[in-house]
Motif scaffolding. Sequence first.
Motif: not given
Length: 618
Positions: A262-263, A265-267, A269-270
């Motif tokens: 999840e980390e 995936k967030r990165l 998207d960033k």
Amino acid sequence: MTASSKSRRLPSAAPDSAASDAQKRRKNVGTACSACKARKLKCTGAPPCANCLKSGIECTLDETADRRRRGVLKRKIDKLEDQEDLLGRLLEFFREGNNRCTIPLLNLIRSHASPSEIRFYIEHQLPRSKRTQTPELLEVCREIEQRQSSEPLRKRRILDTAPNGSHDTPRLSVPAQPWTSIVADDDLVSRLIFLWFTWVHPFCNFIDRDLFTQDMKSGSLSASYCSPFLVNMILSDACAYSEYSASGLPDDLTAKRIEFYEEAKRLLDKEEGRISLPTVQGLGVLWMCASITGRDRQAWIKGAQLAYSLRELSQVSCNLPPEADRDATALPTIVNNTNWGLFNLAMVHALFARKRPIVGPPAHSPSASNQCDHDMWYSYPNKSAGVESHTSCLFTAVCNLSRIAYKLGRFLFSQNKPSSERLDITNGELDALRDLNEWADRLPECLKESIADLPHVLSLHMYNHAILTVVYGFLRARPLYLPNPSALSPTVRDALMAPARAWATSLSSARNIAHLTLVHRAYWGSDRMPGATVHCIMAALFALLDNVDDPANRDAFISLTAAAAAFSRQWESPNTLLRNIQNIARQRDVTLPPETCAFFLDPDQPSGNSTPIKAETP
């Protein structure tokens, strides 16, 4: 109610004298029962306590709440005695039972089945005559499940420190910060990173290990070869290969693996579409994980994103200005090798998907040296003497094999059922078939199949045999027109012109894959096998399915099914790999060996109503 809790319900209150006697016996109670805790009363400890006895209510005592040293030690001793007794009973069952009865259970255990799955198999799939003969086994499984309810079985554990001290220290040290916010433990991150480069990287080689670790050690977020997204994806993937626990961290590594994912995936998207080398490599790890777990839609989406990003990166690296610095001018070579590594990985996946790879062959040849490197490989986390890794030789061999396989796309990627009409083969395909059959003979000595010192060499030969399995499996119903058959070796000529010989070659390669998985399990265990090799295992299983009645094919099918089941549990995808085998077996009306029936429990119905696929009764 847990196994470590004791309870007893009385229908009516006992005489006051009994309560007073119980009060007199009260001595240094480590913890109170649930009712006394709720009512804030002094408890006599042993159930039923005096207060519950007087009130006629259920008395429940959670012994694990007793944190005194004596209590903890007693519970540990009780647990060890219980496990010893459990082991003795299982040994007795395997000693007394015949092979037809014990082999399915043994295969199920080897596939890392949970206690509840083992109990379900014994109660619902083991023949009733065998169950009546071994009632003690039912008791064993009930005890396993009771212990599991009080202390859940650790599925995958984090820090590779074995209880017997047999672990090895990782040969690299990298910081957790600023690369991940999930954990701050440098030692844990170093172990997971080294674990990934030990078991995944040598065969799935699309990251320059030295440049990556150099930049990760620097701790600079502006580094060229490392990024938080790439680090978190590697950490998430590495969790599948870890085994032991770390104090202060969750024992169940599934949760930690999801957090890293999840980390990442967030990165991603960033980054908002910005393309860099670490981004492309991170997408490669992400796509690899999605394809291994059988998430077809996700794998297709991530694969398309990866292919686009790789094309964009290649164009940027090839159009660098002449005045670019030395590190920048090295980028085209590094990107080209990344392209080859991802192409190799895509070809392995294409074998099973029967679709063209998401990444095509690069225009430029790989820049790996033809000379043997002297880098050492260690069987981390086990203590072992280092052996030469031969990573450079292996990379060149995989690239050559993938290039040959790509030219045989008509045989490898066609999902249509071949007809019985004669197939005209092109000169290019004929040359590729000749190269495929001679590929193993041209390998350097350090990569010969007889060498079992390196797991990635075994993976290399699994890949070769998977290609042979699929190619000759396609040719078994398609006689070829050969304009100049005398130009071929007798073995190749016979296999191409006689469908029966082609089919025999396909099955022989499938059995070789089964043999290589057994070698890997004997040396390093099933948990350490690179996830990408599951596609080779599945290709072999589908080839053997139609001829599973032959004793040699039957044994190979059984061992490959156990390997696929281990992959299913390792990658948290129990419904995918084995369900594919289930569906194909049903479609072809195939009767599977009874030794494999334990793997085919219906995952959607955990109760006694589960219906396994058609299988013989032992």
